[in-house]
Design an enzyme around this catalytic site. Structure first.
Site, PDB file in Angstrom:
ATOM      1  N   HIS A 211      -3.216   4.562  -3.097  1.00 50.00           N
ATOM      2  CA  HIS A 211      -3.478   5.719  -3.178  1.00 50.00           C
ATOM      3  C   HIS A 211      -4.498   6.327  -4.235  1.00 50.00           C
ATOM      4  O   HIS A 211      -4.460   5.752  -5.374  1.00 50.00           O
ATOM      5  CB  HIS A 211      -2.263   6.715  -3.226  1.00 50.00           C
ATOM      6  CG  HIS A 211      -2.106   8.080  -2.918  1.00 50.00           C
ATOM      7  ND1 HIS A 211      -2.531   8.980  -3.528  1.00 50.00           N
ATOM      8  CD2 HIS A 211      -1.555   8.695  -1.784  1.00 50.00           C
ATOM      9  CE1 HIS A 211      -2.453  10.127  -2.862  1.00 50.00           C
ATOM     10  NE2 HIS A 211      -1.898   9.912  -1.557  1.00 50.00           N
TER      11      HIS A 211
ATOM     12  N   HIS B 238      -6.755   8.000   5.931  1.00 48.55           N
ATOM     13  CA  HIS B 238      -5.952   9.345   5.305  1.00 48.55           C
ATOM     14  C   HIS B 238      -4.662   9.377   6.317  1.00 48.55           C
ATOM     15  O   HIS B 238      -4.027   8.332   6.346  1.00 48.55           O
ATOM     16  CB  HIS B 238      -6.723  10.528   5.580  1.00 48.55           C
ATOM     17  CG  HIS B 238      -6.067  11.816   4.883  1.00 48.55           C
ATOM     18  ND1 HIS B 238      -5.094  11.984   4.185  1.00 48.55           N
ATOM     19  CD2 HIS B 238      -6.623  13.193   5.311  1.00 48.55           C
ATOM     20  CE1 HIS B 238      -4.777  13.175   3.903  1.00 48.55           C
ATOM     21  NE2 HIS B 238      -5.809  14.085   4.607  1.00 48.55           N
TER      22      HIS B 238
ATOM     23  N   ASP C 185       2.617   6.470   4.340  1.00 47.88           N
ATOM     24  CA  ASP C 185       2.418   5.897   5.382  1.00 47.88           C
ATOM     25  C   ASP C 185       3.090   4.745   5.765  1.00 47.88           C
ATOM     26  O   ASP C 185       3.588   4.135   6.993  1.00 47.88           O
ATOM     27  CB  ASP C 185       1.065   5.720   5.779  1.00 47.88           C
ATOM     28  CG  ASP C 185       0.275   7.234   5.840  1.00 47.88           C
ATOM     29  OD1 ASP C 185       1.346   8.286   6.654  1.00 47.88           O
ATOM     30  OD2 ASP C 185      -0.609   7.235   5.456  1.00 47.88           O
TER      31      ASP C 185
HETATM   32  N1  CMC Z   1      -5.426  -3.209   0.270  1.00 45.88           N
HETATM   33  C1  CMC Z   1      -6.115  -3.953  -0.533  1.00 45.88           C
HETATM   34  N2  CMC Z   1      -6.853  -3.533  -1.529  1.00 45.88           N
HETATM   35  C2  CMC Z   1      -7.066  -2.326  -1.586  1.00 45.88           C
HETATM   36  C3  CMC Z   1      -6.287  -1.385  -1.122  1.00 45.88           C
HETATM   37  C4  CMC Z   1      -5.351  -1.875  -0.122  1.00 45.88           C
HETATM   38  N3  CMC Z   1      -4.745  -0.944   0.714  1.00 45.88           N
HETATM   39  N4  CMC Z   1      -6.440  -0.067  -1.419  1.00 45.88           N
HETATM   40  C5  CMC Z   1      -7.356  -0.354  -2.666  1.00 45.88           C
HETATM   41  N5  CMC Z   1      -7.720  -1.589  -2.555  1.00 45.88           N
HETATM   42  C6  CMC Z   1      -8.489  -2.128  -3.898  1.00 45.88           C
HETATM   43  C7  CMC Z   1     -10.055  -2.008  -3.479  1.00 45.88           C
HETATM   44  O1  CMC Z   1     -10.501  -2.859  -2.750  1.00 45.88           O
HETATM   45  C8  CMC Z   1     -10.475  -1.742  -4.788  1.00 45.88           C
HETATM   46  O2  CMC Z   1     -10.619  -2.962  -5.374  1.00 45.88           O
HETATM   47  P1  CMC Z   1     -11.798  -3.611  -6.297  1.00 45.88           P
HETATM   48  O3  CMC Z   1     -11.682  -2.761  -7.843  1.00 45.88           O
HETATM   49  O4  CMC Z   1     -11.476  -4.892  -6.488  1.00 45.88           O
HETATM   50  O5  CMC Z   1     -13.071  -3.220  -5.769  1.00 45.88           O
HETATM   51  C9  CMC Z   1      -9.453  -1.152  -5.627  1.00 45.88           C
HETATM   52  O6  CMC Z   1      -8.238  -1.605  -5.106  1.00 45.88           O
HETATM   53  C10 CMC Z   1      -9.472   0.588  -5.607  1.00 45.88           C
HETATM   54  O7  CMC Z   1      -9.740   0.836  -4.438  1.00 45.88           O
HETATM   55  P2  CMC Z   1     -10.632   2.160  -4.012  1.00 45.88           P
HETATM   56  O8  CMC Z   1     -11.255   2.271  -2.777  1.00 45.88           O
HETATM   57  O9  CMC Z   1     -11.504   2.536  -5.086  1.00 45.88           O
HETATM   58  O10 CMC Z   1      -9.508   3.380  -4.175  1.00 45.88           O
HETATM   59  P3  CMC Z   1      -9.469   4.737  -3.555  1.00 45.88           P
HETATM   60  O11 CMC Z   1      -8.569   5.500  -4.488  1.00 45.88           O
HETATM   61  O12 CMC Z   1     -10.870   5.119  -3.395  1.00 45.88           O
HETATM   62  O13 CMC Z   1      -8.808   4.649  -2.099  1.00 45.88           O
HETATM   63  C11 CMC Z   1      -7.179   4.853  -0.358  1.00 45.88           C
HETATM   64  C12 CMC Z   1      -7.506   5.114  -1.803  1.00 45.88           C
HETATM   65  C13 CMC Z   1      -5.641   5.443  -0.090  1.00 45.88           C
HETATM   66  C14 CMC Z   1      -8.143   5.329   0.442  1.00 45.88           C
HETATM   67  C15 CMC Z   1      -7.195   2.964  -0.535  1.00 45.88           C
HETATM   68  O14 CMC Z   1      -6.024   2.798  -1.431  1.00 45.88           O
HETATM   69  C16 CMC Z   1      -6.816   2.677   0.988  1.00 45.88           C
HETATM   70  O15 CMC Z   1      -7.493   2.381   1.672  1.00 45.88           O
HETATM   71  N6  CMC Z   1      -5.460   2.388   1.379  1.00 45.88           N
HETATM   72  C17 CMC Z   1      -5.203   1.700   2.591  1.00 45.88           C
HETATM   73  C18 CMC Z   1      -5.193   3.081   3.612  1.00 45.88           C
HETATM   74  C19 CMC Z   1      -3.822   3.985   3.345  1.00 45.88           C
HETATM   75  O16 CMC Z   1      -2.970   3.565   3.476  1.00 45.88           O
HETATM   76  N7  CMC Z   1      -4.236   5.271   3.529  1.00 45.88           N
HETATM   77  C20 CMC Z   1      -2.960   6.260   3.177  1.00 45.88           C
HETATM   78  C21 CMC Z   1      -3.341   6.970   2.134  1.00 45.88           C
HETATM   79  S1  CMC Z   1      -1.759   7.797   1.687  1.00 45.88           S
HETATM   80  C22 CMC Z   1      -1.439   9.107   2.867  1.00 45.88           C
HETATM   81  C23 CMC Z   1      -2.496  10.217   3.012  1.00 45.88           C
HETATM   82  O17 CMC Z   1      -2.498  10.867   1.958  1.00 45.88           O
HETATM   83  O18 CMC Z   1      -3.319  10.261   3.878  1.00 45.88           O
END
Ligand code: CMC
Length: 438
Positions: A313, A274, A369
């Site tokens: 996201h 987050h 971010d």
């Molecule tokens: N790098 C590589 N792969 C990723 C990433 C990433 N940053 N984010 C998602 N994926 C992949 C994930 O491995 C999955 O792949 P597969 O379908 O093959 O298993 C797919 O994309 C979907 O990911 P998810 O985990 O189901 O997506 P989510 O909606 O649960 O997660 C997130 C959203 C923001 C937690 C995630 O994208 C992430 O961990 N990003 C990196 C951390 C980050 O930048 N966070 C800041 C968010 S914006 C500020 C805020 O609001 O806090």
């Protein structure tokens, strides 16, 4: 066409009709009440059908009039106003007022609001003693979370969350004091004397003064940096039902005072998935080091070794509009502070990732971010202060979510259901008979 959903339970052959309701945008927010599913039973003893939705992937926990996000189209609006227009034409305190009360303030309202916030920036002197108790290398977010929670003990009347005037007082105090608490945490970690608020400066100008003023009798913030920080604060003011807003609503729903509720929200924000992500982006860019190493790094992210921080996201499946504004703003800031090799590295990383089918097919774009950390660093903020810089403006959003929750007659104490998957009733096993299988 009736606005209903017909459900046929194939277990019983029974047919049910449940109403569909809408938000402002019918194509984005048509919903059924999951409590309407409870009538779906196989027998009178049956508890009724539940919705199962880990991580709230498809469940609305409230009806809200504060922030609208259309993740597919990359749209973010506070109270109907587009984020880019607010970033360009407004300022943080005006936006905080808008987010909290639903309308842009008129001139008198704005003057009174700014005055009130300005005159509540001081914290009780005991807070300094409290801050001094932390180790010199304590993470500032840990200090912020604890200190905000501790503010609750200074204002016991804040427990009276039902009285509008009392609520309003705490809202003002929290927005006013967050920068002071944050700056004190920073000064403590550096072993520097605390700088008291300067009422002649703007909200962000005063924060820069409390952070960076040294021996000069009066700190004058650089106007470009003061404005850049103000824009950053506008972009972070609210983001509807994210993890920390949900924590704020959930904790606040048990009628705790807003200080401990904000502390809970800030704790949720602290996590690297987050608000802690901006800190991780900087660490990641430093680890990559040179442009030549980007392809190898991206390959490892694709292999699932780690995530590309600042990418992806839950809601935006398009470019995060906040990241777009920041990418543009980075140039203005770096013109004042000097070039940052990290910005060039970040832009190259973005280019390579957005040409890669892994990121394109999963709709992983830079989020807020990705660029905010580079700007913060150029302005002289230490990396571990980044989540704190997120928490300061987000306090306005948390308080708006909290206030809306308290005023919503439909809201009650948050209490999700579960689907129990453990053992059924078992008899107690004496210790000498445990682990013995026959
Ligand atoms: N790098 C590589 N792969 C990723 C990433 C990433 N940053 N984010 C998602 N994926 C992949 C994930 O491995 C999955 O792949 P597969 O379908 O093959 O298993 C797919 O994309 C979907 O990911 P998810 O985990 O189901 O997506 P989510 O909606 O649960 O997660 C997130 C959203 C923001 C937690 C995630 O994208 C992430 O961990 N990003 C990196 C951390 C980050 O930048 N966070 C800041 C968010 S914006 C500020 C805020 O609001 O806090």
């Amino acid at each position: 066409m009736p606005d209903t959903l017909t459900i046929i339970d194939n277990r019983t052959g029974e047919r049910y009709e449940v109403p569909i309701s809408y938000g402002t945008y019918p194509e984005y927010g048509a919903s059924i009440r999951t409590s309407d599913l409870r009538q779906i039973k196989t027998s009178p003893e049956d508890f009724g059908l539940l919705g199962y939705d880990p991580a709230f992937m498809n469940t609305a926990s409230c009806r809200s009039a504060i922030t609208h996000i259309d993740g597919e189209r990359g749209i973010l609006r506070y109270r109907g106003y587009a984020i880019d227009e607010l970033a360009e034409r407004s300022n943080f305190l005006e936006v905080a007022y808008l987010v909290l009360y639903g309308e842009l303030p008129d001139e008198d309202q704005l003057t009174a609001w700014v005055r009130e916030i300005t005159f509540h920036t001081y914290v009780h002197e005991s807070i300094k003693k409290f801050t001094e108790g932390f180790h010199y290398d304590a993470h500032p977010m840990g200090m912020l979370v604890s200190t905000v929670a501790a503010l609750s003990t200074f204002y016991p009347e804040a427990r009276d969350i039902a009285t509008p005037e009392v609520r309003q007082k705490q809202i003002v105090r929290l927005i006013a004091k967050m920068p002071t608490v944050a700056a004190f945490a920073y000064r403590h970690s550096k072993g520097l004397p605390y700088v008291y608020p300067d009422n002649e400066l703007s909200y962000t100008g005063n924060f820069l003064s409390m952070m960076f003023r040294m021996a000069e009798p009066k700190y004058t913030p650089h106007p470009v940096l003061e404005k850049a920080l103000d824009v950053l604060f506008i972009l972070h003011a609210d983001h509807e039902q994210n993890c920390s807003a949900n924590a704020m609503r959930s904790v606040g729903s048990s009628h705790t005072d807003p200080y401990v509720s904000v502390a809970a929200a800030a704790a949720a924000l602290y996590g690297p998935l987050h608000g802690g992500a901006n800190e991780q982006v900087l660490r990641m860019l430093r680890e990559i080091g040179t442009k030549e190493r980007i392809p190898e790094f991206v390959k490892r992210a694709k292999a699932g070794e780690f995530r590309l921080m600042g990418f992806g996201h839950r809601v935006y499946k398009n470019y995060d509009p906040r990241a777009r504004i920041l990418k543009r703003m980075a140039d203005d800031v770096l013109e004042v502070t000097g070039k940052s090799p990290l910005l060039e590295l970040a832009m190259e990383l973005e280019r390579i990732a957005l040409e890669d089918d892994y990121f394109v097919s999963r709709k992983l774009y830079p989020n807020v971010d990705f660029y905010s950390g580079i700007i913060y660093q150029a302005m002289g903020f230490p990396v571990d202060l980044f989540p704190v810089l997120f928490a300061i403006p987000r306090t306005a959003g948390w308080l708006a979510q909290w206030r809306e929750m308290l005023l919503d007659p439909e809201q009650k104490i948050a209490r999700p259901r579960q689907i129990y998957i453990g053992d059924g009733r078992r008899g107690y096993v004496p210790i000498d008979q445990r682990g013995v299988s026959d």
